[in-house]
Write a protein that holds these residues in place. Structure first.
Motif: not given
Length: 227
Positions: A96-120
């Motif tokens: 099961x994909x476990x995507x965050x339902x309130x965020x778009x596809x691109x925002x879901x993929x951005x999330x782990x990168x932002x947690x790691x500290x990458x710029x938006x």
């Protein structure tokens, strides 16, 4: 073991206590996964596939033996160090994909990168590239509820590799999809692995997909064996 292995399990043991009974899931298990290799893990339900993936992915500690990632022994590291390794070097995909339902596809993929500290901007650019690579770039701004099952799983795969991990661990990633969609998702996953050079261990009940991988392994008496 293999000199070019990205992930190695060395004589790993994993036990669980169930009341007064001790269950042995992994019993001196040895395994190695090379860069750019896709290996199918095929075994019946209850055989220990998830335990193996969780141990290889540093979610569970081995009771004995060790897990080595890119030459680094990880089995006895602190929880903090293991979390950092999982965040940076290991990608996970589930049935099961476990995507965050309130965020778009691109925002879901951005999330782990932002947690790691990458710029938006950097995270968004990387996420857009991955969506294009998975052939769903036009669905970037759609939320999970607006995507098909196959599209959702491709977003989940893109999210798992967003931080350019060394290894991808997948637990029945096509198990919730019809055969045709499962084939499309696997093709996208395979192309991503080949292009990036990461190593992938994929648990599956789908023997047709397993046959398309580099090799197949199973669990027998707590050992990991080729078949």
């Amino acid at each position: 073991m293999m000199a070019d292995a990205i992930v190695e399990l060395r004589s790993v043991e994993r036990h669980y206590q169930q009341g007064t009974k001790r269950l042995t899931i992994l019993n001196g298990a040895d395994f190695a996964l090379r860069r750019g290799e896709i290996v199918a893990l095929v075994a019946p339900s209850g055989a220990g596939k998830s335990t193996l993936l969780h141990t290889a992915g540093l979610l569970e500690r081995p009771d004995a033996g060790d897990v080595v990632l890119a030459g680094r022994a990880c089995g006895r590291l602190s929880d903090e160090d293991r979390t950092a390794i999982r965040r940076n070097d290991i990608g996970f995909v589930y049935q099961f994909h476990h995507l965050l339902p309130e965020f778009s596809a691109i925002e879901n993929i951005m999330m782990p990168q932002l947690v790691r500290g990458l710029a938006v901007k950097e995270a968004r650019d990387r996420a857009a590239q991955l969506l294009d690579y998975m052939k769903i770039g036009k669905r970037a701004e759609h939320r999970p509820s607006e995507l098909s099952g196959g599209e959702q799983q491709r977003v989940a795969i893109a999210r798992a590799v967003a931080n350019a991990p060394l290894v991808l661990l997948a637990d029945e990633p096509t198990g919730n999809l019809d055969p045709v969609t499962a084939g499309y998702v696997f093709e996208a996953l395979e192309a991503l692995v080949r292009q990036s050079g990461l190593a992938a261990l994929i648990a599956t009940h789908n023997h047709e997909l397993a046959g398309r991988m580099d090799r197949r392994v199973t669990l027998a008496d707590g050992k990991i064996v080729d078949f």
